[in-house]
Design an enzyme around this catalytic site. Structure first.
Site, PDB file in Angstrom:
ATOM      1  N   ASP A 146      12.889  43.504  19.804  1.00 43.25           N
ATOM      2  CA  ASP A 146      11.852  43.846  20.784  1.00 43.25           C
ATOM      3  C   ASP A 146      10.580  43.102  20.402  1.00 43.25           C
ATOM      4  O   ASP A 146      10.576  42.331  19.431  1.00 43.25           O
ATOM      5  CB  ASP A 146      11.642  45.371  20.861  1.00 43.25           C
ATOM      6  CG  ASP A 146      11.325  45.801  22.294  1.00 43.25           C
ATOM      7  OD1 ASP A 146      10.321  45.301  22.832  1.00 43.25           O
ATOM      8  OD2 ASP A 146      12.069  46.613  22.863  1.00 43.25           O
ATOM      9  N   HIS A 201      10.556  41.590  26.516  1.00 47.85           N
ATOM     10  CA  HIS A 201      10.557  42.212  25.188  1.00 47.85           C
ATOM     11  C   HIS A 201      10.979  41.208  24.134  1.00 47.85           C
ATOM     12  O   HIS A 201      11.817  41.494  23.265  1.00 47.85           O
ATOM     13  CB  HIS A 201      11.450  43.465  25.180  1.00 47.85           C
ATOM     14  CG  HIS A 201      10.857  44.614  25.959  1.00 47.85           C
ATOM     15  ND1 HIS A 201       9.707  45.255  25.550  1.00 47.85           N
ATOM     16  CD2 HIS A 201      11.235  45.213  27.117  1.00 47.85           C
ATOM     17  CE1 HIS A 201       9.419  46.226  26.428  1.00 47.85           C
ATOM     18  NE2 HIS A 201      10.322  46.204  27.393  1.00 47.85           N
ATOM     19  N   GLU A 214      11.855  45.402  32.061  1.00 50.73           N
ATOM     20  CA  GLU A 214      10.420  45.200  31.883  1.00 50.73           C
ATOM     21  C   GLU A 214      10.047  43.762  31.513  1.00 50.73           C
ATOM     22  O   GLU A 214       9.440  43.529  30.468  1.00 50.73           O
ATOM     23  CB  GLU A 214       9.894  46.174  30.817  1.00 50.73           C
ATOM     24  CG  GLU A 214      10.097  47.624  31.210  1.00 50.73           C
ATOM     25  CD  GLU A 214       9.545  48.621  30.195  1.00 50.73           C
ATOM     26  OE1 GLU A 214       8.906  49.588  30.622  1.00 50.73           O
ATOM     27  OE2 GLU A 214       9.783  48.438  28.979  1.00 50.73           O
TER      28      GLU A 214
END
Ligand code: ACM
Length: 765
Positions: free
Chosen positions: A197, A270, A333
């Site tokens: 991440d 990420h 995301e």
């Protein structure tokens, strides 16, 4: 007296007299609840001569049980054929359901039947739960009794998962094993290991040493909450990674417990840690650092050939290590801001006839899917992979509610259910003020338990694509293994029952009793579980009386209203309390004069809105219903630090209109409105609101107010009503229109998504 018992007596030298003991065993307390369980008279006695018989080839399960018993009973266990005083494993072809088993125990034997090693393994887990929990701490006590039972069991879902984020905070191999062991105890079979991440890359990739040197470490870490102002940081290098040797060790450990590990390598978003190590993987080429705070970041992988080669090489090493048929490639995301201005990204869009950046994300995922498929594996992605077209063989992990699940299943794709509403164990589990800081939200045990993984919109045929549920543990606010356990337990117990137990066999009251029993087992296992079973909760009923309750049976609630702490001699709660003036309540659960759990404190403001009729033209989002519209005038303010409690109502993208009709015409001097504001969670206070007051004779007074944008968590508005000198107007109704903040603009957290509006008590004076 049986022959067997005589043998037992001769073996137990410490026994002073040999008398068939009058054994009272507590009834079995198994989590997840089996399909059927019949308790019969009698019991099986495990003594120093009890053996294991592996008539068939259940090697994993037998080895697992044997080493468990050897440690716990402090003796070696012989494996040999026997029919008496034996734990006997038998192959039974008639048991056809995957992972199913039967377990019969009586005075002579414990008979386990299965047709797969997995089935036998789950029988072993059930058997361990039938043993006294004291055995979890090695104590050489003999004999050990367990009740005679007849159990038939099989799982409801084939996928029973738990996830753990090791990027935001890292947990050592010993902890990962403990977590996996607990999963196995609860008959879970899939460990989703979130390895990369923005804040840290945690798996050794030999071809790319800078992932270990640079991407695995960040210079500082946000402390306190992201929504705090100002934000505070611990200026200390933080990080580390699992070596490939570590990973192999964990995989072998999991395999012995019938747990498949699904590695997650995030893309295209990420990815800041990887880009910090190799800036050429990003679209800007700029040197950036590994992220030091939480959220969603603009620096994502550029869809260049160099990136694809990098990711393929990374996945080669990952697939070499992990036997899992699933490889999780993230997909969530990923802000497209940089792709919009990147020549490379725009060229890929053009060359491949793509419409926009959403289709480019889909192209990215599909290209990676093709690669993973070419190695004989399949991808899982978060539900954003639906945007711009779903990769042909992908399994979708539905997290932003269940819409993605429905769309994917209807399109014939497999789905794993992890909606934030029921699966995010990083959310608060109690409304108690002294909970450790968590990301937000509110997901109590009962709500996890009542999770229905099959969305109602699906036909029976489509529902077959729902593989099962998973609990997620994101670790922005979870820094230690102890705290992981606090967030995971007991919610993981509830999720195990959601995943394993047939819907018709679920029963929350029974579950709670078993959880209470399980506390002792978790104590013995040194699991740092959260105990909220002995809390008090309250709500204002339709008659404006305040009702208190607690979860477990056989307890008393005692309370005070003078600010003192409740004791065993405080007033006993027997009926709902009147609410006719400000109330300051302290209440707690007692048993046999002993205080259990924490003191519940409720401050209630008596104001002119109490008892009025209120409607809101939209239903709050089902994840944030608060106490419904009535909760906006129940005298209770929502928490200043938790929007997920039972007072805040959350609306996702909706403009709302609130109508309040007073029981009789009233004077109004002031109205207080409260909005939550947490950009990290896409919650933005509205930019304005409108007020419509209806006077006694039917005329309407109108006003509108702007709300200044602010960094504060709580936006509190004290609206004072203009008061003419000569008359005192009275009002019969009030309407408040609150437009949503709108689509979140670029540069803000949640850009491109609908904003949430959170509102709580409307205080009318
Ligand atoms: C997620 O929680 N971003 C999948």
């Amino acid at each position: 007296m049986s022959a067997r018992f005589l043998i037992l007596c001769s073996l137990i030298l410490t026994l002073l007299s040999c008398r068939e003991p009058d054994i009272k065993l507590s009834s079995p307390s198994i989590i997840p609840a089996p399909q059927s369980l019949l308790v019969k008279p009698g019991y099986f006695t495990m003594d120093p001569s009890t053996v294991i018989s592996n008539a068939d080839d259940f090697t994993h399960s037998v080895d697992f049980l044997k080493s468990f018993l050897e440690v716990k009973t402090n003796r070696s266990w012989e494996t040999k054929y026997a029919t008496e005083n034996v734990i006997l494993f038998e192959y039974d072809a008639s048991i056809t359901a995957a992972e199913a088993y039967t377990l019969e125990s009586n005075a002579q034997q414990i008979l386990i039947k299965a047709s797969t090693d997995a089935g036998a393994f789950y029988a072993v887990q059930t058997l361990i739960q039938l043993l006294p929990f004291e055995l979890e701490k090695p104590v050489p006590t003999h004999p050990i009794h367990l009740p005679a039972v007849s159990i038939k069991d099989q799982p409801r879902f084939s996928y029973r998962g738990m996830h753990l984020d090791v990027s935001r905070h890292l947990f050592d191999v010993e902890f990962i094993k403990k977590y996996i062991d607990a999963m196995a105890m609860l008959k879970m079979n899939s460990f989703h290991w979130h390895l990369t991440d923005d804040q840290g890359w945690r798996i050794e990739i030999k071809k790319y040493p800078k992932l270990q040197e640079i991407a695995a470490y960040r210079d500082s870490t946000l402390i306190g909450h992201y929504n705090d102002s100002p934000r505070l940081y611990a200026d200390k290098k933080y990080g580390g990674f699992y070596t490939q040797e570590d990973v192999r060790e964990v995989i072998a450990f999991a395999k012995a417990r019938h747990i498949n590990i699904i590695p997650e390598i995030e893309m295209p978003g990420h990815a800041q840690a990887a880009i910090a190590a190799y800036p050429e993987l990003g679209c800007t080429g700029k040197e950036i650092g590994v992220a030091t705070e939480w959220g969603v970041f603009e620096d994502i992988y550029c869809p260049s050939e160099a990136t694809f080669i990098f990711l393929e090489n990374v996945l080669d090493e990952v697939m070499e290590l992990f036997p899992s048929s699933y490889i999780h490639i993230g997909g969530d995301e990923a802000p497209k801001t940089q792709w919009k201005t990147s020549a490379i990204a725009q060229q890929v869009i053009q060359e491949n006839g793509l419409k926009d950046e959403a289709e480019l994300q889909s192209y990215f995922i599909q290209r990676m899917e093709k690669y993973v498929n070419s190695k004989g594996r399949n991808i899982i992605g978060w539900d954003e992979i639906l945007e711009g077209g779903l990769a042909p063989n992908a399994t979708v992990m539905s997290w932003r509610g269940t819409t993605g699940a429905v769309e994917a299943a209807k399109a014939g794709h497999d789905v794993i259910m992890t909606p934030t509403s029921h699966s995010y164990f990083d959310y608060y589990q109690s409304e108690s003020d002294d909970e450790p800081t968590a990301i937000g939200g509110f997901l109590p045990l009962e709500k996890v338990y009542h999770f229905q993984p099959i969305p109602k919109e699906l036909t029976a045929e489509e529902a077959k694509h729902i593989l099962g549920p998973q609990g997620n543990i994101w670790t922005e606010y979870i820094t230690t293994g102890d705290q992981v356990e606090y967030m995971a337990f007991p919610r993981m117990l509830a999720m195990s029952e959601v995943a394993w137990t047939a819907a018709e066999n679920k029963d929350y009251a029974s579950f709670i009793n078993r959880v209470e029993y399980f506390h002792k087992k978790m104590d013995a296992l040194d699991i740092n579980y959260a105990n909220h079973l002995y809390e008090v909760s309250g709500f204002l009923n339709d008659q404006q009386q305040y009702e208190l309750s607690t979860t477990t049976l056989g307890k008393e609630i005692r309370y005070t209203t003078d600010g003192t702490q409740p004791t065993a001699s405080s007033k006993l709660y027997q009926q709902a309390l009147p609410f006719t003036e400000n109330l300051y309540l302290n209440a707690a659960v007692f048993k046999d004069g002993e205080l259990l759990g924490k003191v519940f404190t409720q401050e209630m403001l008596f104001h002119k809105g109490i008892g009025a009729i209120i409607t809101v033209d939209k239903e709050p989002h089902k994840s944030y219903p608060g106490s419904g519209a009535a909760g906006l005038i129940n005298g209770i303010k929502g928490s200043d630090s938790r929007y997920g409690d039972s007072e805040w109502l959350g609306f996702w993208g909706d403009d709302i209109e609130i109508k309040i009709t007073f029981k009789e015409p009233i004077e109004i001097n002031e109205i207080e409105l409260r909005f939550y504001n947490a950009p990290g969670q896409w919650i933005y206070a509205p930019k304005e609101f409108e007020l419509f007051f209806t006077l006694e004779l039917g005329d309407t007074v109108y006003d509108r107010r702007e709300i200044k944008e602010s960094e504060n968590n709580i936006i509190e508005i004290n609206y004072k009503l203009y008061k003419p000198k000569s008359i005192t107007p009275k009002y019969t109704k009030l309407k408040i229109k609150i437009p949503n903040y709108g689509i979140i603009p670029d540069g803000k957290q949640g850009a491109g998504n609908k904003a949430w509006t959170f509102i709580d008590e409307i205080i009318i004076n």
